[in-house]
Write a protein that holds these residues in place. Sequence first.
Motif, PDB file in Angstrom:
ATOM      1  N   PRO A   7       0.808  -1.229   0.000  1.00 35.70           N
ATOM      2  CA  PRO A   7       0.000   0.000   0.000  1.00 35.70           C
ATOM      3  C   PRO A   7       0.840   1.278   0.000  1.00 35.70           C
ATOM      4  O   PRO A   7       0.382   2.308  -0.491  1.00 35.70           O
ATOM      5  CB  PRO A   7      -0.806  -0.121   1.300  1.00 35.70           C
ATOM      6  N   MET A   8       2.070   1.207   0.539  1.00 36.78           N
ATOM      7  CA  MET A   8       2.966   2.367   0.496  1.00 36.78           C
ATOM      8  C   MET A   8       3.599   2.514  -0.889  1.00 36.78           C
ATOM      9  O   MET A   8       3.806   3.638  -1.372  1.00 36.78           O
ATOM     10  CB  MET A   8       4.064   2.215   1.548  1.00 36.78           C
ATOM     11  N   LEU A   9       3.914   1.384  -1.541  1.00 37.64           N
ATOM     12  CA  LEU A   9       4.624   1.422  -2.815  1.00 37.64           C
ATOM     13  C   LEU A   9       3.764   1.894  -3.982  1.00 37.64           C
ATOM     14  O   LEU A   9       4.268   2.557  -4.898  1.00 37.64           O
ATOM     15  CB  LEU A   9       5.182   0.031  -3.151  1.00 37.64           C
ATOM     16  N   ASN A  10       2.469   1.555  -3.982  1.00 42.68           N
ATOM     17  CA  ASN A  10       1.613   1.858  -5.141  1.00 42.68           C
ATOM     18  C   ASN A  10       1.624   3.336  -5.543  1.00 42.68           C
ATOM     19  O   ASN A  10       1.831   3.655  -6.719  1.00 42.68           O
ATOM     20  CB  ASN A  10       0.190   1.362  -4.904  1.00 42.68           C
ATOM     21  N   PRO A  11       1.387   4.284  -4.606  1.00 43.10           N
ATOM     22  CA  PRO A  11       1.430   5.693  -5.037  1.00 43.10           C
ATOM     23  C   PRO A  11       2.805   6.127  -5.512  1.00 43.10           C
ATOM     24  O   PRO A  11       2.925   6.972  -6.403  1.00 43.10           O
ATOM     25  CB  PRO A  11       1.012   6.468  -3.768  1.00 43.10           C
ATOM     26  N   ILE A  12       3.878   5.528  -4.944  1.00 39.10           N
ATOM     27  CA  ILE A  12       5.242   5.844  -5.387  1.00 39.10           C
ATOM     28  C   ILE A  12       5.444   5.366  -6.815  1.00 39.10           C
ATOM     29  O   ILE A  12       5.979   6.089  -7.666  1.00 39.10           O
ATOM     30  CB  ILE A  12       6.277   5.213  -4.435  1.00 39.10           C
ATOM     31  N   VAL A  13       5.002   4.135  -7.102  1.00 41.10           N
ATOM     32  CA  VAL A  13       5.129   3.562  -8.451  1.00 41.10           C
ATOM     33  C   VAL A  13       4.400   4.423  -9.474  1.00 41.10           C
ATOM     34  O   VAL A  13       4.939   4.751 -10.538  1.00 41.10           O
ATOM     35  CB  VAL A  13       4.590   2.117  -8.478  1.00 41.10           C
ATOM     36  N   TYR A  14       3.169   4.817  -9.158  1.00 40.94           N
ATOM     37  CA  TYR A  14       2.375   5.613 -10.102  1.00 40.94           C
ATOM     38  C   TYR A  14       2.871   7.046 -10.218  1.00 40.94           C
ATOM     39  O   TYR A  14       2.642   7.699 -11.231  1.00 40.94           O
ATOM     40  CB  TYR A  14       0.896   5.592  -9.697  1.00 40.94           C
ATOM     41  N   SER A  15       3.563   7.546  -9.183  1.00 45.09           N
ATOM     42  CA  SER A  15       4.104   8.906  -9.238  1.00 45.09           C
ATOM     43  C   SER A  15       5.394   8.951 -10.040  1.00 45.09           C
ATOM     44  O   SER A  15       5.592   9.835 -10.878  1.00 45.09           O
ATOM     45  CB  SER A  15       4.373   9.433  -7.819  1.00 45.09           C
ATOM     46  N   LEU A  16       6.293   7.997  -9.779  1.00 45.63           N
ATOM     47  CA  LEU A  16       7.600   8.017 -10.415  1.00 45.63           C
ATOM     48  C   LEU A  16       7.529   7.709 -11.903  1.00 45.63           C
ATOM     49  O   LEU A  16       8.338   8.202 -12.685  1.00 45.63           O
ATOM     50  CB  LEU A  16       8.536   7.008  -9.731  1.00 45.63           C
ATOM     51  N   ARG A  17       6.564   6.877 -12.306  1.00 44.49           N
ATOM     52  CA  ARG A  17       6.533   6.400 -13.680  1.00 44.49           C
ATOM     53  C   ARG A  17       5.383   7.011 -14.488  1.00 44.49           C
ATOM     54  O   ARG A  17       5.000   6.480 -15.512  1.00 44.49           O
ATOM     55  CB  ARG A  17       6.424   4.876 -13.699  1.00 44.49           C
ATOM     56  N   GLU A  38       2.053  12.567 -16.184  1.00 46.90           N
ATOM     57  CA  GLU A  38       0.897  13.410 -15.882  1.00 46.90           C
ATOM     58  C   GLU A  38       0.756  13.663 -14.381  1.00 46.90           C
ATOM     59  O   GLU A  38       0.400  14.755 -13.955  1.00 46.90           O
ATOM     60  CB  GLU A  38      -0.376  12.764 -16.438  1.00 46.90           C
ATOM     61  N   VAL A  39       1.029  12.632 -13.574  1.00 50.90           N
ATOM     62  CA  VAL A  39       0.962  12.789 -12.119  1.00 50.90           C
ATOM     63  C   VAL A  39       2.039  13.761 -11.648  1.00 50.90           C
ATOM     64  O   VAL A  39       1.795  14.616 -10.787  1.00 50.90           O
ATOM     65  CB  VAL A  39       1.109  11.420 -11.415  1.00 50.90           C
ATOM     66  N   LYS A  40       3.252  13.645 -12.216  1.00 50.77           N
ATOM     67  CA  LYS A  40       4.345  14.548 -11.855  1.00 50.77           C
ATOM     68  C   LYS A  40       3.985  15.994 -12.184  1.00 50.77           C
ATOM     69  O   LYS A  40       4.215  16.906 -11.381  1.00 50.77           O
ATOM     70  CB  LYS A  40       5.624  14.159 -12.599  1.00 50.77           C
ATOM     71  N   CYS A  41       3.411  16.205 -13.373  1.00 52.25           N
ATOM     72  CA  CYS A  41       3.021  17.562 -13.788  1.00 52.25           C
ATOM     73  C   CYS A  41       1.934  18.125 -12.880  1.00 52.25           C
ATOM     74  O   CYS A  41       1.976  19.299 -12.499  1.00 52.25           O
ATOM     75  CB  CYS A  41       2.530  17.547 -15.235  1.00 52.25           C
ATOM     76  N   ALA A  42       0.965  17.283 -12.525  1.00 48.17           N
ATOM     77  CA  ALA A  42      -0.117  17.726 -11.639  1.00 48.17           C
ATOM     78  C   ALA A  42       0.428  18.081 -10.264  1.00 48.17           C
ATOM     79  O   ALA A  42       0.007  19.071  -9.655  1.00 48.17           O
ATOM     80  CB  ALA A  42      -1.169  16.619 -11.517  1.00 48.17           C
ATOM     81  N   PHE A  43       1.384  17.291  -9.776  1.00 44.33           N
ATOM     82  CA  PHE A  43       1.995  17.564  -8.462  1.00 44.33           C
ATOM     83  C   PHE A  43       2.747  18.900  -8.488  1.00 44.33           C
ATOM     84  O   PHE A  43       2.638  19.704  -7.556  1.00 44.33           O
ATOM     85  CB  PHE A  43       2.933  16.423  -8.086  1.00 44.33           C
ATOM     86  N   LYS A  44       3.524  19.138  -9.560  1.00 42.27           N
ATOM     87  CA  LYS A  44       4.264  20.408  -9.684  1.00 42.27           C
ATOM     88  C   LYS A  44       3.304  21.595  -9.739  1.00 42.27           C
ATOM     89  O   LYS A  44       3.561  22.646  -9.159  1.00 42.27           O
ATOM     90  CB  LYS A  44       5.131  20.382 -10.947  1.00 42.27           C
ATOM     91  N   LYS A  45       2.196  21.404 -10.440  1.00 45.37           N
ATOM     92  CA  LYS A  45       1.199  22.472 -10.565  1.00 45.37           C
ATOM     93  C   LYS A  45       0.595  22.811  -9.209  1.00 45.37           C
ATOM     94  O   LYS A  45       0.439  23.996  -8.864  1.00 45.37           O
ATOM     95  CB  LYS A  45       0.101  22.019 -11.538  1.00 45.37           C
ATOM     96  N   VAL A  46       0.259  21.790  -8.432  1.00 43.51           N
ATOM     97  CA  VAL A  46      -0.311  22.013  -7.098  1.00 43.51           C
ATOM     98  C   VAL A  46       0.712  22.680  -6.195  1.00 43.51           C
ATOM     99  O   VAL A  46       0.382  23.602  -5.427  1.00 43.51           O
ATOM    100  CB  VAL A  46      -0.790  20.675  -6.486  1.00 43.51           C
ATOM    101  N   MET A  47       1.978  22.241  -6.255  1.00 39.33           N
ATOM    102  CA  MET A  47       3.029  22.826  -5.423  1.00 39.33           C
ATOM    103  C   MET A  47       3.267  24.297  -5.758  1.00 39.33           C
ATOM    104  O   MET A  47       3.519  25.115  -4.875  1.00 39.33           O
ATOM    105  CB  MET A  47       4.333  22.036  -5.579  1.00 39.33           C
ATOM    106  N   GLU A  48       3.175  24.638  -7.052  1.00 46.31           N
ATOM    107  CA  GLU A  48       3.325  26.037  -7.463  1.00 46.31           C
ATOM    108  C   GLU A  48       2.203  26.897  -6.911  1.00 46.31           C
ATOM    109  O   GLU A  48       2.418  28.042  -6.494  1.00 46.31           O
ATOM    110  CB  GLU A  48       3.362  26.125  -8.995  1.00 46.31           C
ATOM    111  N   LYS A  49       0.986  26.336  -6.892  1.00 44.90           N
ATOM    112  CA  LYS A  49      -0.155  27.068  -6.330  1.00 44.90           C
ATOM    113  C   LYS A  49       0.007  27.295  -4.832  1.00 44.90           C
ATOM    114  O   LYS A  49      -0.410  28.311  -4.296  1.00 44.90           O
ATOM    115  CB  LYS A  49      -1.454  26.295  -6.598  1.00 44.90           C
ATOM    116  N   VAL A  50       0.605  26.292  -4.163  1.00 46.02           N
ATOM    117  CA  VAL A  50       0.824  26.407  -2.717  1.00 46.02           C
ATOM    118  C   VAL A  50       1.919  27.428  -2.429  1.00 46.02           C
ATOM    119  O   VAL A  50       1.815  28.228  -1.493  1.00 46.02           O
ATOM    120  CB  VAL A  50       1.207  25.037  -2.112  1.00 46.02           C
ATOM    121  N   LYS A  51       2.987  27.408  -3.256  1.00 44.09           N
ATOM    122  CA  LYS A  51       4.119  28.318  -3.039  1.00 44.09           C
ATOM    123  C   LYS A  51       3.751  29.772  -3.299  1.00 44.09           C
ATOM    124  O   LYS A  51       4.242  30.674  -2.629  1.00 44.09           O
ATOM    125  CB  LYS A  51       5.271  27.925  -3.959  1.00 44.09           C
TER     126      LYS A  51
END
Length: 315
Positions: A282-292, A295-308
């Motif tokens: 259960p810990m590995l699944n989100p890591i696997v889908y994030s690293l590979r 689209e998930v990486k881009c969405a994460f960067k977009k959210v982080m930019e909004k937070v910053k």
Amino acid sequence: MENITEVSEFILLGLTDAPEMQVPLLVTFTLVYLLTVIGNLGMVLLILLDSRLHNPMYFFLSNLSLVDFCYSSTITPKVIDGFLVSSYKVISYNACVAQMFLFLLFANVENYLLASMAYDRYAAVCKPLHYPSIMTANACTSLIICCFVFGILTAVVDVADTFCLSFCKSNVIHHFFCDIPAIMTLTCSDKHINELIFFLLSSFNIFFALLIILISYLFIFITIFKKHSGEGYQKALLTCASHLTAVSIFYGTVIIRYLQPSSSHSMDQDKVESVFYTIIIPMLNPIVYSLRNREVKCAFKKVMEKVKHPLNSAF
């Protein structure tokens, strides 16, 4: 008549009784659980916030993340609590039944969710023009409902099959949670039919879902190899890479754990295998889908930019 006293509670022996291992394991499993909670709930939140991820693939992924969170939360907090308690870890009969039911429910939902995701990837790669009409909102919702129906039915049958037995030999479970094989070793009833039912039902669930996955990927790879474009080949392969990794990890450990002969089981080996599929996966699944997944990486960067941005404005 034989005098039989049924147990009202069980004692979980936990992972280890070595005092020097309690603190390191407590810290390790606490960190793993925090990563599981943050990773899976973060994935659900990320998919909800980014409109570019509002498609069938990420609908299934958000459900998988939610199931992984529930799946881990059924087992890991009790394990962590066991490291805080110096004496034996007691769990009531009813709590043991509830833990087993929830564990089986979420494990089987994940099993069929991975099969549904494979079908989604098949539709996306092999039927790209018809994909919007195949994977409609109603179709996706129906698949999710079917996953939960299969999960509930399996959990009900397995729990009833296990707890219809009489437990009068001992109440000490050589495990860190209420797992079926560990519970069945405590019965003073004839358990051969019960073990057969459990084995057949587990085999059907695992291999039926695995068959759907294998057939889906057979057609996917046939379609990929027919593509003459290197870019198209790479794009098709990337859409399946994360799911293939998650499938390999999940089914590899589950098959090793549940579909080997009971005579070849050892308590310590069972515990190590169980840690992997109940706590680590259960810990590995989100890591696997994030690293590979780009689209998930881009969405994460977009959210982080909004937070910053508001933080920078405040200072």
